[in-house]
Scaffold this active site. Structure first.
Site, PDB file in Angstrom:
ATOM      1  N   HIS A 199       4.555   3.740  12.887  1.00 35.60           N
ATOM      2  CA  HIS A 199       3.792   5.047  12.928  1.00 35.60           C
ATOM      3  C   HIS A 199       4.473   6.061  13.712  1.00 35.60           C
ATOM      4  O   HIS A 199       3.687   6.900  14.284  1.00 35.60           O
ATOM      5  CB  HIS A 199       2.316   4.841  13.650  1.00 35.60           C
ATOM      6  CG  HIS A 199       1.384   4.218  12.696  1.00 35.60           C
ATOM      7  ND1 HIS A 199       0.040   4.192  12.670  1.00 35.60           N
ATOM      8  CD2 HIS A 199       1.534   3.325  11.512  1.00 35.60           C
ATOM      9  CE1 HIS A 199      -0.555   3.496  11.787  1.00 35.60           C
ATOM     10  NE2 HIS A 199       0.281   2.992  11.174  1.00 35.60           N
ATOM     11  N   HIS A 254       0.840  -1.229  -0.160  1.00 39.62           N
ATOM     12  CA  HIS A 254      -0.037  -0.071   0.006  1.00 39.62           C
ATOM     13  C   HIS A 254       0.842   1.279  -0.202  1.00 39.62           C
ATOM     14  O   HIS A 254       1.873   1.320   0.668  1.00 39.62           O
ATOM     15  CB  HIS A 254      -0.990  -0.138   1.147  1.00 39.62           C
ATOM     16  CG  HIS A 254      -0.629   0.247   2.667  1.00 39.62           C
ATOM     17  ND1 HIS A 254      -0.369   1.501   3.098  1.00 39.62           N
ATOM     18  CD2 HIS A 254      -0.318  -0.512   3.759  1.00 39.62           C
ATOM     19  CE1 HIS A 254       0.150   1.397   4.243  1.00 39.62           C
ATOM     20  NE2 HIS A 254       0.140   0.198   4.671  1.00 39.62           N
ATOM     21  N   ASP A 275       6.108   2.224   6.509  1.00 40.30           N
ATOM     22  CA  ASP A 275       4.828   1.486   6.549  1.00 40.30           C
ATOM     23  C   ASP A 275       3.609   2.278   5.484  1.00 40.30           C
ATOM     24  O   ASP A 275       3.414   3.433   6.090  1.00 40.30           O
ATOM     25  CB  ASP A 275       4.272   1.662   7.855  1.00 40.30           C
ATOM     26  CG  ASP A 275       2.852   1.023   8.006  1.00 40.30           C
ATOM     27  OD1 ASP A 275       2.254   0.447   7.085  1.00 40.30           O
ATOM     28  OD2 ASP A 275       2.350   1.081   9.174  1.00 40.30           O
ATOM     29  N   GLU A 315      -5.141   2.173   2.648  1.00 40.31           N
ATOM     30  CA  GLU A 315      -5.133   1.138   3.628  1.00 40.31           C
ATOM     31  C   GLU A 315      -5.025   1.662   5.115  1.00 40.31           C
ATOM     32  O   GLU A 315      -5.650   0.908   5.868  1.00 40.31           O
ATOM     33  CB  GLU A 315      -3.777   0.211   3.270  1.00 40.31           C
ATOM     34  CG  GLU A 315      -3.602  -1.155   4.182  1.00 40.31           C
ATOM     35  CD  GLU A 315      -3.209  -0.686   5.664  1.00 40.31           C
ATOM     36  OE1 GLU A 315      -3.129  -1.876   6.229  1.00 40.31           O
ATOM     37  OE2 GLU A 315      -2.331   0.216   5.863  1.00 40.31           O
ATOM     38  N   GLU A 316      -4.552   2.692   5.437  1.00 37.71           N
ATOM     39  CA  GLU A 316      -4.349   3.285   6.516  1.00 37.71           C
ATOM     40  C   GLU A 316      -5.606   3.528   7.236  1.00 37.71           C
ATOM     41  O   GLU A 316      -5.853   3.772   8.600  1.00 37.71           O
ATOM     42  CB  GLU A 316      -3.399   4.163   6.765  1.00 37.71           C
ATOM     43  CG  GLU A 316      -1.807   4.047   6.435  1.00 37.71           C
ATOM     44  CD  GLU A 316      -1.347   2.990   7.481  1.00 37.71           C
ATOM     45  OE1 GLU A 316      -1.890   2.825   8.410  1.00 37.71           O
ATOM     46  OE2 GLU A 316      -0.129   2.717   7.233  1.00 37.71           O
TER      47      GLU A 316
END
Length: 362
Positions: A327, A71, A183, A217-218
């Site tokens: 994150h 993603h 990420d 996605e998040e």
């Protein structure tokens, strides 16, 4: 034929440029264009959708379709409220961590360009030691150097502007990659590298390969949810990051044990199709690729879930990259793991045959 090097100078230059570019959830398009430009020599065509997911396709005429997916989006903030004093309060766009915000620099994205700001925080001298507060959503705010709301608005800042951190890529101790948004733009990078290796090694696949860089996605796997209905794949191999659990304050009894440098993490979960997972494990063992295992319980929390439960059920598996400090702006992965995830996806693809159903009843 001699195999192409997994990470070369060109690849690393792209990775740094791709990571440093901001691509918050809902605003991934610029990063997707960078990704597509890099991927272009290695695919036959592209598919895009209205929300920004990009797919490079090899063998688009093939009936049997295999997806490899990462993603593209990174967590961020939105401007939520501008006070009369010119301070900006925020809401999350994805799982942004309020506890790391204090004293961080930010970029506010406006039609006039980037507006710089900082998450201010009271000096230690001024805080009540008996009633010490930690950063929370209602007490963190951004200072852009203005004295009132009107000055802020003149800069082009308004409610709904998206906010990202400017922290950029660097290498720690020669083999650790550090950046915000690993990420999961590192996932998009890894699947692009798989396509590059296939091309440079002259591999001819017996199926259509859909190298998919999904958006959103998040905030709930939304991009994958959309594009899987467009592609209608027969198989999906997803890559994302997972937690290194060896750093302080992480309980291994509840989070399991995974460590950067020890190899890709292969997940066990209801959404993970057992026969496809075992094909990947057999591949790792045969090719001497180190790997770790992780039990995800009810769901993986990744785009694997979106693919698995789409289109009447798509055999799906998850190969994760262990990562520290998820994150935050100092997410960290090991170079060897990056290479091994790329290699494991690549070698697994070479084991898949056109028409494989992965049925438990065959």
């Amino acid at each position: 034929m001699k195999k192409s090097k997994i990470l070369d100078k060109k690849s690393m230059e792209f990775l740094e440029n791709y990571l440093n570019n901001a691509a918050p959830t809902g605003y991934e398009a610029k990063g997707q264009k960078l990704w597509m430009e890099y991927l272009k020599p290695y695919v036959d065509e592209f598919i895009t959708d209205t929300y920004g997911t990009a797919v490079g396709v090899i063998n688009p005429e093939a009936e049997y379709k295999v997806v490899i997916e990462g993603h593209a989006d990174e967590i961020s903030w939105y401007v939520n409220y501008i006070s009369d004093e010119g301070l900006i309060y925020v809401v999350r766009n994805g799982g942004s961590d309020h506890q790391i915000a204090a004293s961080k620099r930010v970029n506010i994205h406006t039609k006039k360009g980037i507006v710089k700001g900082v998450f201010g925080w009271p000096a230690i001298h001024t805080r009540d030691k008996e009633k010490e507060q930690s950063p929370k959503m209602d007490n963190i705010c951004i200072d852009v150097g203005c004295s009132n709301k009107e000055e802020v608005e003149k800069l082009g800042v308004h409610v709904g502007c998206v906010i990202t951190y400017p922290d950029e890529f660097f290498v720690l101790n020669e083999d650790k990659f550090v950046c915000r948004a690993l990420d999961n733009r590192i996932g998009g990078f890894m699947i692009a590298q798989v396509a590059k290796l296939l091309k440079e090694n002259g591999e001819k696949l017996p199926f259509g390969l859909y190298i998919t860089n999904s958006v959103q996605e998040e905030i709930g796997l939304r991009g994958a949810e959309m594009i899987t209905h467009r592609i209608q794949p027969n198989v999906a191999i997803v890559t994302d990051v997972t937690h290194d659990t060896t750093t302080p304050m992480i309980e291994k009894k509840t989070n399991g044990l995974n460590k950067i440098g020890d190899g890709p993490v292969i997940s066990y979960a209801p959404a993970v199709q057992n026969k496809l997972r075992e094909l990947i494990i057999d591949t790792a063992e045969e090719k001497n690729i180190p790997f770790q295992r992780h039990a995800s319980s009810r769901f993986t929390g990744t785009d694997t879930d979106a693919f698995a439960y789409s289109n009447g059920g798509v055999p799906s598996a998850l190969i994760s990259l262990p990562l520290r400090y998820m994150h935050t702006t100092v997410e960290m992965v090991h170079k060897d793991d990056v290479e091994n995830v790329i290699n494991l996806i690549y070698e697994s693809l070479l084991k898949i045959k056109s028409g494989d159903s992965f049925s438990y009843f065959e």
